[in-house]
Design an enzyme around this catalytic site. Structure first.
Site, PDB file in Angstrom:
ATOM      1  N   ARG A  66     -20.581   8.579  -6.387  1.00 40.75           N
ATOM      2  CA  ARG A  66     -19.200   8.060  -6.289  1.00 40.75           C
ATOM      3  C   ARG A  66     -18.225   9.224  -6.254  1.00 40.75           C
ATOM      4  O   ARG A  66     -17.160   9.151  -5.650  1.00 40.75           O
ATOM      5  CB  ARG A  66     -18.881   7.109  -7.457  1.00 40.75           C
ATOM      6  CG  ARG A  66     -17.398   6.721  -7.536  1.00 40.75           C
ATOM      7  CD  ARG A  66     -17.126   5.373  -8.201  1.00 40.75           C
ATOM      8  NE  ARG A  66     -17.854   5.178  -9.427  1.00 40.75           N
ATOM      9  CZ  ARG A  66     -17.574   5.781 -10.598  1.00 40.75           C
ATOM     10  NH1 ARG A  66     -16.588   6.642 -10.689  1.00 40.75           N
ATOM     11  NH2 ARG A  66     -18.300   5.529 -11.676  1.00 40.75           N
ATOM     12  N   TYR A 119      -0.255  -0.441  11.458  1.00 46.69           N
ATOM     13  CA  TYR A 119      -1.427  -1.303  11.389  1.00 46.69           C
ATOM     14  C   TYR A 119      -1.146  -2.466  10.418  1.00 46.69           C
ATOM     15  O   TYR A 119      -0.506  -2.261   9.375  1.00 46.69           O
ATOM     16  CB  TYR A 119      -2.614  -0.460  10.921  1.00 46.69           C
ATOM     17  CG  TYR A 119      -3.875  -1.242  10.757  1.00 46.69           C
ATOM     18  CD1 TYR A 119      -4.532  -1.772  11.865  1.00 46.69           C
ATOM     19  CD2 TYR A 119      -4.420  -1.482   9.505  1.00 46.69           C
ATOM     20  CE1 TYR A 119      -5.697  -2.500  11.720  1.00 46.69           C
ATOM     21  CE2 TYR A 119      -5.580  -2.209   9.350  1.00 46.69           C
ATOM     22  CZ  TYR A 119      -6.214  -2.720  10.459  1.00 46.69           C
ATOM     23  OH  TYR A 119      -7.356  -3.440  10.303  1.00 46.69           O
ATOM     24  N   ASP A 191      -0.747   8.478   9.702  1.00 50.28           N
ATOM     25  CA  ASP A 191      -1.983   7.855  10.178  1.00 50.28           C
ATOM     26  C   ASP A 191      -2.233   8.377  11.596  1.00 50.28           C
ATOM     27  O   ASP A 191      -1.460   8.102  12.515  1.00 50.28           O
ATOM     28  CB  ASP A 191      -1.814   6.326  10.164  1.00 50.28           C
ATOM     29  CG  ASP A 191      -3.089   5.582  10.573  1.00 50.28           C
ATOM     30  OD1 ASP A 191      -3.917   6.152  11.324  1.00 50.28           O
ATOM     31  OD2 ASP A 191      -3.253   4.414  10.152  1.00 50.28           O
ATOM     32  N   LYS A 216     -12.994   4.031  13.905  1.00 48.94           N
ATOM     33  CA  LYS A 216     -12.562   3.912  15.296  1.00 48.94           C
ATOM     34  C   LYS A 216     -13.114   5.060  16.152  1.00 48.94           C
ATOM     35  O   LYS A 216     -14.309   5.136  16.342  1.00 48.94           O
ATOM     36  CB  LYS A 216     -11.032   3.837  15.347  1.00 48.94           C
ATOM     37  CG  LYS A 216     -10.416   2.864  14.318  1.00 48.94           C
ATOM     38  CD  LYS A 216     -10.738   1.416  14.602  1.00 48.94           C
ATOM     39  CE  LYS A 216     -10.314   0.450  13.503  1.00 48.94           C
ATOM     40  NZ  LYS A 216      -8.910   0.533  13.099  1.00 48.94           N
TER      41      LYS A 216
HETATM   42  C1  LIG Z   1      -8.239   0.132  12.037  1.00 49.59           C
HETATM   43  C2  LIG Z   1      -7.072   0.884  11.563  1.00 49.59           C
HETATM   44  C3  LIG Z   1      -6.861   1.084  10.194  1.00 49.59           C
HETATM   45  C4  LIG Z   1      -7.770   0.471   9.144  1.00 49.59           C
HETATM   46  O1  LIG Z   1      -9.052   1.050   9.176  1.00 49.59           O
HETATM   47  P1  LIG Z   1     -10.379   0.296   8.635  1.00 49.59           P
HETATM   48  O2  LIG Z   1     -11.436   1.324   8.830  1.00 49.59           O
HETATM   49  O3  LIG Z   1     -10.548  -0.935   9.468  1.00 49.59           O
HETATM   50  O4  LIG Z   1     -10.128  -0.049   7.218  1.00 49.59           O
HETATM   51  C5  LIG Z   1      -5.759   1.819   9.807  1.00 49.59           C
HETATM   52  N1  LIG Z   1      -4.908   2.340  10.710  1.00 49.59           N
HETATM   53  C6  LIG Z   1      -5.076   2.167  12.040  1.00 49.59           C
HETATM   54  C7  LIG Z   1      -4.099   2.782  12.986  1.00 49.59           C
HETATM   55  C8  LIG Z   1      -6.159   1.441  12.510  1.00 49.59           C
HETATM   56  O5  LIG Z   1      -6.309   1.255  13.821  1.00 49.59           O
END
Ligand SMILES: *Cc1c(COP(=O)(O)O)cnc(C)c1O
Length: 421
Positions: A66, A119, A191, A216
């Site tokens: 962890r 998001y 982000d 992604k």
């Molecule tokens: C998908 C996404 C997230 C969240 O990510 P997860 O891995 O699904 O928790 C956050 N920010 C953006 C821009 C995203 O496309």
């Protein structure tokens, strides 16, 4: 000759080389060339003093997964290098990374300024969770930079940016907002999921903490969930402590898949964004399309800023269909090379409306308030051949046109109208 050798030694390798080799200079058991999946919850020590030193952080090593894990550490080192950071902390998902970072730096009485375009899950943290913990949240019009600057100037602790935004592809001027944040001593979080470290390095533009959904483009194959935060070690030590205690650590199998995915990021993205540009241009000429969002289009309101702060425009395009959800349900099933799913950044092309993808957590009223139209479709362009993706989209639109003409024909004269091409 000696000088020449030295000169080439200091040349920064290109991103295609760096995604493969960064973070990989670790000796593995049995001289394995690939990072093994270390599936061990804990690490055992005969020497109790050494164990204690490692637990106190006086010596490098592992105690419990962890807190840290050798497979996850390779991924953290790789992403840290690609984002030009001092340190990186991996999480079980992108949302765990975003939530972990926001909760590390915000508590009762603090104030965060962000934008309405982000998001859907991030928007929920701002609208639902932070306010009930006594954090003041101000969400500004994403395209009104002066409004964002004004709200920052009123005083705040954190400025949170997402650019390009999901799914509206709006562009924020990172440097300008960093300047505003620095004037009031606020921490800036960005982000960088849509841009990836290949197209944009927010830390080099003055941002303090970069977050990614590694699910992604970094993973790239739609088969693993993960997230990461990168920044200065003083900040990441606090984020790591939060993750250690709150427990949203990345598992080593997902870390292995993401390491494998990152190695082909440069190759994948080159193909994906070339196709994205072609698809965006085609969509502009399609009569059933009301508007197209892609920062690579010269008419996109953020095009000039994107050119200045990004090295490429990315592989996500979104567009609004004439006729809203009605047209969405006609068009999407006709596509051959497409998953209709709530993911993005994978090798396959993925289509999805905002209401079942980025903003599935929001109600219709909330989506309307956020300016997310029911006819908005997001395309994550895959690595397929550009010509095939274009032909697929063309045939799907042609079929919808034909269906609409037939519908009109039977409405007006009770029989099928002749359909011309
Ligand atoms: C998908 C996404 C997230 C969240 O990510 P997860 O891995 O699904 O928790 C956050 N920010 C953006 C821009 C995203 O496309």
């Amino acid at each position: 000759m000696n000088n020449q050798a030295k000169a080439t030694d200091t040349v920064q390798p290109g991103m295609g080389t760096r995604v493969v080799w960064e973070g990989e200079q670790v000796e593995h058991p049995y001289n394995a060339t690939q990072t093994p999946i270390i599936a061990s919850a804990a690490y055992g020590y005969q020497d109790i003093d050494a164990w204690y030193d490692i637990a106190l952080g006086k010596q490098p090593g592992f105690i419990y997964s962890r807190m840290s894990n050798p497979t996850v550490a390779v991924l953290e080192d790789k992403l840290c290098a690609l984002e030009h950071a001092e340190s990186a902390v991996a999480f079980s998902t992108g949302m765990a990374a975003i939530s972990g970072v926001l909760h590390t730096f915000l508590c009762q009485g603090k104030r965060v300024v962000s934008t309405r375009d982000s998001y859907g899950g991030t928007n929920k943290i701002f609208e639902e969770f932070l306010p009930r913990q006594g954090v003041e949240v101000t969400l500004c019009d994403t395209l009104d930079t002066e409004e964002i600057e004004r709200e920052i100037a009123r005083g705040c602790d954190v400025v949170y940016l997402e650019t390009p935004s999901n799914p509206t592809l709006k562009i924020l001027d990172i440097r300008r907002l960093v300047d505003a944040a620095k004037r009031v001593g606020a921490l800036v979080i960005a982000d960088n999921t849509f841009a990836t470290p290949l197209n944009q390095n927010p830390l080099l533009l003055g941002v303090d903490v970069v977050v990614h959904s590694a699910t992604k483009f970094l993973s790239g194959h739609g088969d693993a969930l993960g997230g990461v935060a990168c920044g200065a070690e003083t900040l990441m030590a606090q984020v790591r402590h939060y993750r250690e205690i709150n427990g949203a650590s990345l598992d080593p199998f997902s870390a292995y898949l993401i390491i494998r995915g990152v190695k082909t990021l440069a190759l994948r993205l080159r193909q994906q964004q070339a196709s994205a540009q072609a698809l965006a241009e085609y969509l502009c000429s399609e009569p059933l399309v009301e508007s197209v969002n892609y920062p690579g289009l010269p008419q996109h309101p953020g095009h000039a800023i994107a050119r200045a702060q990004m090295r490429g425009f990315g592989a996500i395009v979104s567009f609004v269909l004439v006729g809203g959800m009605d047209t969405v349900v006609k068009l999407l099933p006709k596509l051959r090379y497409a998953h209709r799913a709530g993911n993005l950044g994978a090798v396959e092309t993925i289509y999805g409306p905002a209401r079942t993808t980025s903003h599935v957590e929001n109600t219709l009223e909330e989506r309307q308030a956020l300016g997310i139209s029911e006819g908005l479709v997001r395309v994550s362009v895959g690595i397929e051949d550009t010509a095939d993706l274009l032909a697929d989209l063309r045939q799907a639109f042609a079929a919808v046109h034909a269906q609409r003409l037939q519908g009109q024909g039977s409405d007006t004269c009770g029989r099928h109208a002749e359909v011309s091409t």
